[in-house]
Design a protein around this motif. Sequence first.
Motif, short mmCIF file in Angstrom:
data_model
loop_
_atom_site.label_atom_id
_atom_site.label_comp_id
_atom_site.label_asym_id
_atom_site.label_seq_id
_atom_site.Cartn_x
_atom_site.Cartn_y
_atom_site.Cartn_z
N TYR A 134 0.96 -1.09 -0.13
CA TYR A 134 0.11 -0.13 -0.14
C TYR A 134 0.86 1.29 0.11
O TYR A 134 1.31 1.83 1.07
CB TYR A 134 -0.83 -0.08 1.18
CG TYR A 134 -1.87 -1.14 1.25
CD1 TYR A 134 -2.79 -1.31 0.57
CD2 TYR A 134 -1.66 -2.32 2.02
CE1 TYR A 134 -3.57 -2.52 0.39
CE2 TYR A 134 -2.44 -3.30 2.01
CZ TYR A 134 -3.36 -3.59 1.26
OH TYR A 134 -4.40 -4.42 1.43
N HIS A 146 0.28 4.45 -0.60
CA HIS A 146 -0.29 5.70 -0.06
C HIS A 146 0.05 5.74 1.48
O HIS A 146 0.12 6.91 1.70
CB HIS A 146 -1.70 5.42 -0.27
CG HIS A 146 -2.39 6.75 -0.08
ND1 HIS A 146 -3.06 7.15 0.90
CD2 HIS A 146 -2.43 7.75 -0.83
CE1 HIS A 146 -3.59 8.38 0.79
NE2 HIS A 146 -3.07 8.83 -0.44
N GLN A 188 -9.76 7.11 1.73
CA GLN A 188 -8.66 6.10 1.21
C GLN A 188 -9.36 4.89 0.70
O GLN A 188 -9.07 4.38 -0.52
CB GLN A 188 -7.73 5.52 2.44
CG GLN A 188 -6.61 4.58 1.68
CD GLN A 188 -5.81 5.21 0.64
OE1 GLN A 188 -5.06 6.21 0.94
NE2 GLN A 188 -5.75 4.46 -0.36
N ALA A 194 -10.80 5.95 -2.74
CA ALA A 194 -9.72 6.13 -3.91
C ALA A 194 -9.55 4.66 -4.32
O ALA A 194 -9.26 4.52 -5.53
CB ALA A 194 -8.46 6.80 -2.92
N TRP A 195 -9.38 3.59 -3.32
CA TRP A 195 -9.20 2.24 -3.56
C TRP A 195 -10.21 1.70 -4.52
O TRP A 195 -10.20 0.91 -5.55
CB TRP A 195 -9.03 1.29 -2.59
CG TRP A 195 -7.64 1.66 -1.85
CD1 TRP A 195 -6.48 2.05 -2.47
CD2 TRP A 195 -7.20 1.31 -0.39
NE1 TRP A 195 -5.39 2.19 -1.57
CE2 TRP A 195 -5.63 1.60 -0.32
CE3 TRP A 195 -7.97 0.71 0.49
CZ2 TRP A 195 -5.37 1.33 0.82
CZ3 TRP A 195 -7.40 0.67 1.74
CH2 TRP A 195 -5.88 0.72 1.75
N GLN A 196 -11.58 2.08 -4.19
CA GLN A 196 -12.89 1.73 -4.73
C GLN A 196 -12.58 2.17 -6.03
O GLN A 196 -12.77 1.31 -7.26
CB GLN A 196 -14.03 2.00 -4.16
CG GLN A 196 -15.34 1.57 -4.33
CD GLN A 196 -16.45 1.92 -3.54
OE1 GLN A 196 -16.50 2.94 -3.18
NE2 GLN A 196 -17.44 1.12 -3.48
N ASN A 197 -12.52 3.45 -6.33
CA ASN A 197 -12.48 3.98 -7.61
C ASN A 197 -11.17 3.60 -8.76
O ASN A 197 -11.26 3.13 -9.72
CB ASN A 197 -12.16 5.60 -7.68
CG ASN A 197 -12.07 6.28 -8.99
OD1 ASN A 197 -13.06 6.13 -9.49
ND2 ASN A 197 -11.20 7.00 -9.04
N ARG A 198 -10.04 3.27 -8.01
CA ARG A 198 -9.12 2.68 -8.63
C ARG A 198 -9.42 1.10 -9.21
O ARG A 198 -9.08 0.84 -10.29
CB ARG A 198 -7.70 2.50 -7.86
CG ARG A 198 -6.68 1.97 -8.43
CD ARG A 198 -5.23 2.32 -7.80
NE ARG A 198 -4.15 1.22 -8.19
CZ ARG A 198 -3.42 1.52 -9.47
NH1 ARG A 198 -3.95 2.66 -9.97
NH2 ARG A 198 -2.58 1.08 -9.78
N PHE A 199 -10.21 0.46 -8.36
CA PHE A 199 -10.38 -1.02 -8.68
C PHE A 199 -11.46 -0.82 -9.98
O PHE A 199 -11.28 -1.34 -10.95
CB PHE A 199 -11.11 -1.68 -7.53
CG PHE A 199 -11.67 -2.99 -7.86
CD1 PHE A 199 -10.63 -4.07 -7.79
CD2 PHE A 199 -12.62 -3.39 -8.18
CE1 PHE A 199 -11.02 -5.37 -8.29
CE2 PHE A 199 -13.12 -4.82 -8.47
CZ PHE A 199 -12.34 -5.57 -8.62
N THR A 209 -11.90 1.61 -11.88
CA THR A 209 -11.05 1.96 -13.36
C THR A 209 -10.27 0.95 -13.96
O THR A 209 -10.47 0.87 -15.07
CB THR A 209 -10.10 3.24 -12.85
OG1 THR A 209 -11.00 4.33 -12.22
CG2 THR A 209 -9.71 4.09 -13.96
N LEU A 210 -9.55 0.25 -13.14
CA LEU A 210 -8.94 -0.71 -13.63
C LEU A 210 -9.76 -1.87 -14.16
O LEU A 210 -9.36 -2.65 -15.13
CB LEU A 210 -7.61 -1.29 -12.67
CG LEU A 210 -6.77 -0.36 -12.32
CD1 LEU A 210 -5.97 -0.89 -11.10
CD2 LEU A 210 -5.84 0.10 -13.45
N TYR A 211 -10.55 -2.53 -13.43
CA TYR A 211 -11.30 -3.77 -13.58
C TYR A 211 -12.55 -3.57 -14.00
O TYR A 211 -13.37 -4.47 -14.55
CB TYR A 211 -11.30 -4.74 -12.40
CG TYR A 211 -9.76 -4.94 -11.91
CD1 TYR A 211 -9.05 -5.46 -12.89
CD2 TYR A 211 -9.47 -4.28 -10.81
CE1 TYR A 211 -7.74 -5.66 -12.40
CE2 TYR A 211 -7.99 -4.54 -10.31
CZ TYR A 211 -7.16 -5.22 -11.08
OH TYR A 211 -5.84 -5.15 -10.72
#
Length: 91
Positions: free
Chosen positions: A12, A14, A45, A48-53, A55-57
Motif C-alpha cells: 500500500y 499510499h 482512502q 480512492a481504492w474503490q475508484n481505482r479498482f 477504473t482498472l477492472y
Amino acid sequence: WSEPKYSRYITYPHCLYFLDLLIINDSVCRELAQVSFRNFCHQQQYYAWQNRFATLYGTGEKTEEEEEEGATNMIADQPDGASTATAGADS
C-alpha cells in the motif's frame, strides 16, 4: 523504505505519503489523534481504492449498449450447425 530496492515490497504505497506527513508535520499528528479525522482519512482512502479498482477492472455492470453488442456477438459466434439446426426444427 523509500529506496527503490525496498519500496517494491510495499503493498500500500499510499501509506508512505502519510508516513512522510507524520514525520514532517506536527499538526498532522495532532489531527490524526482525533477519531473523526482518522475516520475521514480512512473513508477517503477506501473511496480512492474503490475508484481505482473500478477504473482498472470495471464495475461489473453492463450498459444497454454493451448488452446489445454481447447478444449480437453471441449470435454471430454460433457455429453454422447450431443455427441451421434451430432453423430446421422450427419448420
